[in-house]
Scaffold this motif. Structure first.
Motif, PDB file in Angstrom:
ATOM      1  N   LYS A 115       0.832  -1.210   0.000  1.00 35.08           N
ATOM      2  CA  LYS A 115       0.000   0.000   0.000  1.00 35.08           C
ATOM      3  C   LYS A 115       0.865   1.257   0.000  1.00 35.08           C
ATOM      4  CE  LYS A 115      -3.751   2.300   2.508  1.00 35.08           C
ATOM      5  NZ  LYS A 115      -4.662   2.224   3.690  1.00 35.08           N
ATOM      6  N   ARG A 170       2.498   1.624  -3.364  1.00 33.61           N
ATOM      7  CA  ARG A 170       1.569   2.104  -4.386  1.00 33.61           C
ATOM      8  C   ARG A 170       1.383   3.615  -4.264  1.00 33.61           C
ATOM      9  NH1 ARG A 170      -2.502  -0.649  -3.081  1.00 33.61           N
ATOM     10  NH2 ARG A 170      -2.056  -2.444  -4.410  1.00 33.61           N
ATOM     11  N   TYR A 171       1.320   4.109  -3.037  1.00 33.14           N
ATOM     12  CA  TYR A 171       1.178   5.555  -2.828  1.00 33.14           C
ATOM     13  C   TYR A 171       2.402   6.289  -3.370  1.00 33.14           C
ATOM     14  CZ  TYR A 171       0.692  10.036  -0.436  1.00 33.14           C
ATOM     15  OH  TYR A 171       0.606  11.376  -0.152  1.00 33.14           O
TER      16      TYR A 171
END
Length: 224
Positions: A129, A132-133
């Motif tokens: 996560k 991905r950011y």
């Protein structure tokens, strides 16, 4: 007497301090040389203290990358907004990119030069996560340059998305090569003052795109 809790400003300041020391360690010893123990020693705290701010080494690393791309985007966006005319706008963005690469070399090298983990390395891990950011933040820079090039091209011909992406790759390869050559001091062996070449580099990039646009437009029976 219990210790007074840190203010939000103090917390944010210490988080930033962790990132700055982390990027110094990566520069000195590579990604594998970044450990919580060594980082804590640099900061003058216990390793457990760092875990109150970042859950792991990878979390710190991705936070550094994310911050770097946010800084680069802010500078390029400011340049984009500074010029109303597409050609001047793209030139300003290129100057902003070069300036960031040369004045923020620690961030730049980590973002673009050093062999360090990338988004795909984190797929299927707890850090996916965050990775991905970081990827999404980096893509903002890319998309802004695509927008600027498209606006330039569309002054003359309908935009071809594949060609626009090819221009971006060409521009980035030249700009990155120049920045990397200065940051690793290689260009200092080739030129007495490589910093003086920035406008020449940009001029040559525009000569290339103008030449290609002229050929395309003439093939359509129009004039540039």
């Amino acid at each position: 007497m219990p210790k007074k809790p840190r203010t939000e400003e103090e917390i944010n300041h210490f988080r930033e301090k962790i990132l700055m020391y982390a990027i110094e360690l990566i520069q000195e010893h590579g990604y594998k040389g970044l450990t919580m123990r060594i980082l804590a020693n640099r900061l003058g705290v216990k390793a457990v203290t760092i875990y109150n701010y970042y859950e792991s080494k990878d979390h710190i690393y991705l936070a550094v990358l994310t911050r770097g791309f946010q800084m680069l985007y802010q500078e390029c966006a400011k340049a984009y907004d500074s010029e109303p005319e597409p050609m001047a706008r793209l030139r300003a963005m290129m100057r902003a990119y070069l300036n960031f690469g040369l004045t923020q070399s620690n961030f730049y090298n980590l973002m673009f030069t050093w062999h360090v983990p990338k988004y795909r390395d984190y797929l299927g891990t707890p850090m996916e996560k965050s990775a991905r950011y970081e990827l999404e933040e980096s893509q903002k820079v890319y998309q802004l340059f695509i927008k600027a090039v498209r606006e330039l091209v569309e002054q003359y011909v309908p935009a071809d998305e594949d060609q626009i992406r090819a221009y971006i790759i060409y521009f980035w390869s030249a700009l990155h090569g120049y920045v990397a050559g200065i940051n690793n001091q290689l260009l200092s062996y080739m030129h007495d003052n490589p910093f003086s070449l920035s406008e020449t580099i940009i001029d040559n990039l525009f000569k290339h795109i103008e030449s290609e646009l002229k050929e395309y437009i003439e093939s359509k029976g129009k004039g540039l």
